[in-house]
Scaffold this active site. Structure first.
Site, PDB file in Angstrom:
ATOM      1  N   GLN A 125       0.981  -1.370  -0.049  1.00 21.28           N
ATOM      2  CA  GLN A 125      -0.190   0.104  -0.175  1.00 21.28           C
ATOM      3  C   GLN A 125       0.842   1.432   0.118  1.00 21.28           C
ATOM      4  OE1 GLN A 125      -1.822   1.077   3.839  1.00 21.28           O
ATOM      5  NE2 GLN A 125      -3.642   1.526   2.699  1.00 21.28           N
ATOM      6  N   GLY A 126       0.636   1.985  -0.922  1.00 20.59           N
ATOM      7  CA  GLY A 126       1.537   3.267  -1.028  1.00 20.59           C
ATOM      8  C   GLY A 126       0.609   4.650  -0.831  1.00 20.59           C
ATOM      9  N   TYR A 127       0.366   4.673   0.483  1.00 23.67           N
ATOM     10  CA  TYR A 127      -0.530   6.036   1.017  1.00 23.67           C
ATOM     11  C   TYR A 127       0.440   7.067   1.646  1.00 23.67           C
ATOM     12  CZ  TYR A 127      -5.375   3.891   0.195  1.00 23.67           C
ATOM     13  OH  TYR A 127      -6.406   3.255  -0.194  1.00 23.67           O
ATOM     14  N   SER A 128       0.981   6.445   2.852  1.00 21.83           N
ATOM     15  CA  SER A 128       1.808   7.339   3.654  1.00 21.83           C
ATOM     16  C   SER A 128       2.876   8.273   2.897  1.00 21.83           C
ATOM     17  CB  SER A 128       1.934   6.945   5.024  1.00 21.83           C
ATOM     18  OG  SER A 128       0.901   6.531   5.866  1.00 21.83           O
ATOM     19  N   GLU A 243     -17.025  -1.724   5.095  1.00 25.01           N
ATOM     20  CA  GLU A 243     -16.848  -2.710   6.199  1.00 25.01           C
ATOM     21  C   GLU A 243     -15.532  -3.381   6.506  1.00 25.01           C
ATOM     22  OE1 GLU A 243     -18.409  -7.402   7.032  1.00 25.01           O
ATOM     23  OE2 GLU A 243     -19.215  -5.916   5.179  1.00 25.01           O
ATOM     24  N   SER A 374      -4.520   7.102  12.898  1.00 22.06           N
ATOM     25  CA  SER A 374      -3.993   6.782  14.325  1.00 22.06           C
ATOM     26  C   SER A 374      -5.537   7.053  15.386  1.00 22.06           C
ATOM     27  CB  SER A 374      -3.117   8.008  14.573  1.00 22.06           C
ATOM     28  OG  SER A 374      -3.811   9.234  14.802  1.00 22.06           O
ATOM     29  N   GLU A 376      -5.804   8.982  17.717  1.00 21.57           N
ATOM     30  CA  GLU A 376      -6.209  10.406  17.782  1.00 21.57           C
ATOM     31  C   GLU A 376      -7.406  10.666  16.811  1.00 21.57           C
ATOM     32  OE1 GLU A 376      -3.194   9.358  17.910  1.00 21.57           O
ATOM     33  OE2 GLU A 376      -2.723   9.449  20.186  1.00 21.57           O
TER      34      GLU A 376
END
Lengths: 389, 373
Positions: A125-128, A243, A374, A376
């Site tokens: 996964q290439g998100y962050s 979901e 996160s 938070e």
């Protein structure tokens, strides 16, 4: 109100148990208990599930799913986790797969879905990005259209198991001049494309899980764009709110608690087994109460889904409480093992055969309240969406 | 009432602070961790030259007559730097024990060796079945014509692989869990019948399992009466570890505060979020409270207060629980960066956890506090 399972559900549960009796061995179990990752065994386990037709319970039946009810999916996940089966690698089966069957073209579905089901093609996964964590929409990796392909430049980070992946699904910026969320596209990129470099991140648990992925003039064919250009944020959000089963990890935590109880009969404190220590038992009991509550919170969400509705506000706390409890349980496991929990497990190490593994999952588990939004950020979402603040 | 340091104490503290700041960046520390022996012999010689290796010893023994306050100052600063040289194991713990039990002839040789930086003794006290009970000992010591013969297995010997001598707690009489009948035997690491299985611990230090199979050594102190001396050395050791944790907690909250001022998300430094500000205030509060418990126990030791055992149990309990809480919060607020070995945050957590598991964890000392109340 009635919490009992129907005869059909009970028969289904027996079928799952029979499958596990026959197929789940210690090598596969070791994948779930914090030991070093072994892709070969992971693939063999997923292929066994695939042969049985059970590898993608969440997918619609037409694409290779099981057609199970929400209750059956819950039973399946619970039985596997209680038996100590490893989770399937989520990147293909739970993340990019659903995006492809929801928003992909027929060609994309035909090309990408079958090898995800068979575990022949592995995804990451290439998100962050270094500057875009909780604030994902600020991502900067650019994809510039040039004829029949995009040219991608930028960097992704925290890319779990990129070293094993054949393909990566990426959120990339295709328009800098509009609102952040409206200039993002969803691209599928072959990891063998020239210009991609994977660098290992040394992490606190001493395992190779995390990576940085660098893109330098990487050419990606236009047919690898999912849906429309600049709509990638919408697709990614659908995936996030889609979901998400088993997120609370209740049976996994139950299993660790039962292991701790086993260890506590061997570990000695004050000349007696630790399990006879009242303070330790109290701590275990407290976390068990929290788990009992969470189990029913999850059942309430499952039953709402089973009745065809949307899960209520209770489902929003599953990730927060689930990860907090997983961490609390792993802290107790480390505590039970004493100083031997803190040795580095290399070819030669001291202590016993269980203590060092608990530390690895304890340390890696610190990430569970950071990744996937996160805790938070989860609380911000609950404050806004549930409490209306 | 005066909590201020005198001139010598300030100079000692400053010399450690300066060493850590100038030569012990986290990156340099990690290079040492991955080196063959896991620490720097050059640094150890520097410690000798700076006079640190004689801090805990009396002037008659060649030291500067330091006590719990001086040990605290050293360990707090060494803790901030995550220093891996075996100062705690060889100087404070083993050195302190030798100073209290060895004969004048033994001291003349052994303490001089430590002070010059030539000897690295360590205490081999832990056994797997003992949990956290010092007196639960299966290892045996038997007198023979020219010394004592040791047989048994020690489970978690700090700095064991580089040790020159082992101070072994062994049973010369009585049953496994008797408090009497325990003797201390000094065994050279290269003696016949000593085998060392080295291992890295997660905090970057080195530990070992050590097996004694008919190994010969010399008795330290009176036969069968070693437990009170051993317990007293362990008490000083726990004070030192308390100081190490308090030093680490200070770095954890300060590093977190600095990081949140530079890390931007949603267009602002994350330090502006009140939810995070309150959590950093809690981290700071816990550090200050542990520092107070540290001073309480250290001064109680210095003045031989009746309350010392209680003060010490309170300290060891609090640094175990609150040290870990502060480190967990630091990792959470650092986010992904907190999960990397590039940052010292995770290493502080691992060191705090190791320390919690030495000489009794938080639960053990809370139970002790209940007993003493």
């Amino acid at each position: 109100m009635d919490i009992s399972l129907t005869p059909e559900d009970l028969a289904f549960r027996d079928e799952v148990r029979a499958f596990l009796d026959q197929n789940l061995n210690d090598e596969f179990r070791s994948l779930a208990s914090g030991g070093p990752t072994n892709k070969d065994a992971q693939v063999r386990w997923q292929k066994l599930l695939h042969e049985k037709g059970w590898v993608a319970p969440n997918w619609p039946k037409e694409y290779g799913g099981t057609g199970w009810t929400a209750t059956q999916k819950y039973i399946f996940n619970t039985e596997l986790a209680l038996a100590g089966a490893p989770a399937v690698s989520p990147f293909g089966l739970q993340m990019v797969g659903p995006v492809i069957y929801h928003f992909g073209s027929d060609e994309q579905k035909a090309k990408f879905l079958p090898p995800i089901l068979s575990s022949d093609v592995w995804w990451c996964q290439g998100y962050s990005e270094p500057g875009s964590g909780s604030d994902l929409a600020s991502l900067k990796t650019m994809a510039v259209r040039d004829g029949d392909h995009y040219v991608v430049n930028g960097q992704k980070i925290w890319t779990t198991y990129a070293q094993y992946a054949d393909w990566i699904f990426c959120l990339v910026r295709t328009n800098k001049d509009v609102k952040q969320q409206e200039g993002i596209s969803f691209l599928l990129i072959d990891m063998k494309t020239p210009g991609i470099e994977v660098r290992k991140i040394d992490s606190i648990d001493n395992q190779h899980t995390l990576n940085e992925v660098f893109f330098t003039d990487v050419k990606v064919p236009v047919e690898n764009l999912i849906g429309e250009e600049n709509k990638g944020w919408t697709y990614a959000k659908v995936l996030l709110t889609h979901e998400r089963t088993a997120i609370a990890g209740v049976p996994q935590s139950k299993r660790v608690i039962s292991k701790i109880k086993g260890i506590a009969t061997k570990e000695m404190r004050g000349g007696k087994p630790l399990i006879e220590n009242v303070s330790f038992r109290n701590k275990l009991a407290k976390v068990e109460v929290e788990l009992m509550a969470l189990e029913y919170t999850e059942l309430r969400a499952v039953s709402a889904l089973a009745a065809g509705g949307a899960p209520g506000p209770e489902s929003s706390i599953l990730k927060i409480r689930g990860t907090e409890i997983q961490q609390a349980v792993s802290e107790l496991a480390v505590e039970a093992c004493g100083y031997y929990a803190h040795v580095l497990k290399e070819d030669e190490y001291i202590g016993n055969d269980y203590a060092a593994d608990f530390s690895m999952s304890y340390l890696y588990g610190r990430a569970s309240t950071i990744y996937g939004g996160s805790n938070e950020v989860q609380k911000n979402i609950i404050a806004k969406m549930v409490l209306g603040l | 009432m005066d909590f201020s340091l005198n001139e010598e104490q300030n100079m000692l503290k400053d010399s450690v602070t300066k060493f850590v700041r100038d030569t012990y960046s986290y990156e340099e520390r990690q290079k040492l961790v991955h080196s063959d022996i896991g620490f720097s012999k050059d640094h150890w010689q520097t410690f000798a030259e700076l006079g640190w290796l004689c801090v805990p010893f009396s002037e008659e023994d060649g030291g500067i007559g330091g006590g719990p306050v001086e040990n605290m100052l050293m360990m707090e600063e060494l803790g901030k730097g995550l220093v891996v040289e075996p100062y705690f194991a060889s100087v404070i713990f083993a050195g302190g024990l030798l100073a209290s039990v060895a004969s004048d002839e033994q001291k003349a040789e052994l303490l001089a060796g430590i002070i010059e930086g030539q000897s690295l003794p360590t205490v081999a006290y832990a056994e797997a079945q003992a949990g956290y009970d010092l007196f639960d000992i299966k290892t045996t010591a038997k007198a023979d014509a020219d010394g004592y013969v040791v047989n048994g297995h020690k489970s978690f010997v700090m700095a064991g692989a580089s040790a020159t001598h082992f101070i072994v707690s062994a049973r010369s009489a009585g049953d496994q869990r008797d408090e009497s009948g325990i003797s201390l035997v000094l065994v050279a690491a290269d003696a016949d019948g000593v085998s060392v299985k080295p291992c890295k611990s997660l905090d970057g230090h080195r530990v070992a399992e050590v097996t004694f199979d008919g190994a010969k050594g010399q008795l330290l102190g009176a036969e069968g009466e070693a437990l009170p001396s051993l317990q007293s050395a362990v008490d000083d050791a726990m004070l030192a570890l308390g100081a190490e944790v308090v030093g680490m907690m200070e770095r954890l909250y300060k590093d977190t505060v600095e990081y949140t001022k530079t890390r931007k998300q949603f267009g602002v430094p994350i330090a502006v979020f009140q939810a995070l500000q309150h959590r950093m205030v809690d981290m700071f509060t816990k550090q200050e409270q542990c520092k107070s418990l540290l001073l309480r126990a250290v001064l109680s030791r210095q003045q031989n207060n009746d309350s010392f055992n209680k003060d010490l149990a309170a300290l060891k309990y609090a640094i175990g629980v609150q040290g870990q809480e502060v480190a967990h919060e630091a990792i959470q607020i650092f986010g992904g960066m907190g999960m990397t070995d590039e940052m010292s945050t995770g290493m502080y957590l691992k060191r705090i956890n190791v320390i919690n598991s030495l000489f009794g964890d938080a639960d053990h000392h809370l139970a002790r506090l209940v007993e003493l109340s």
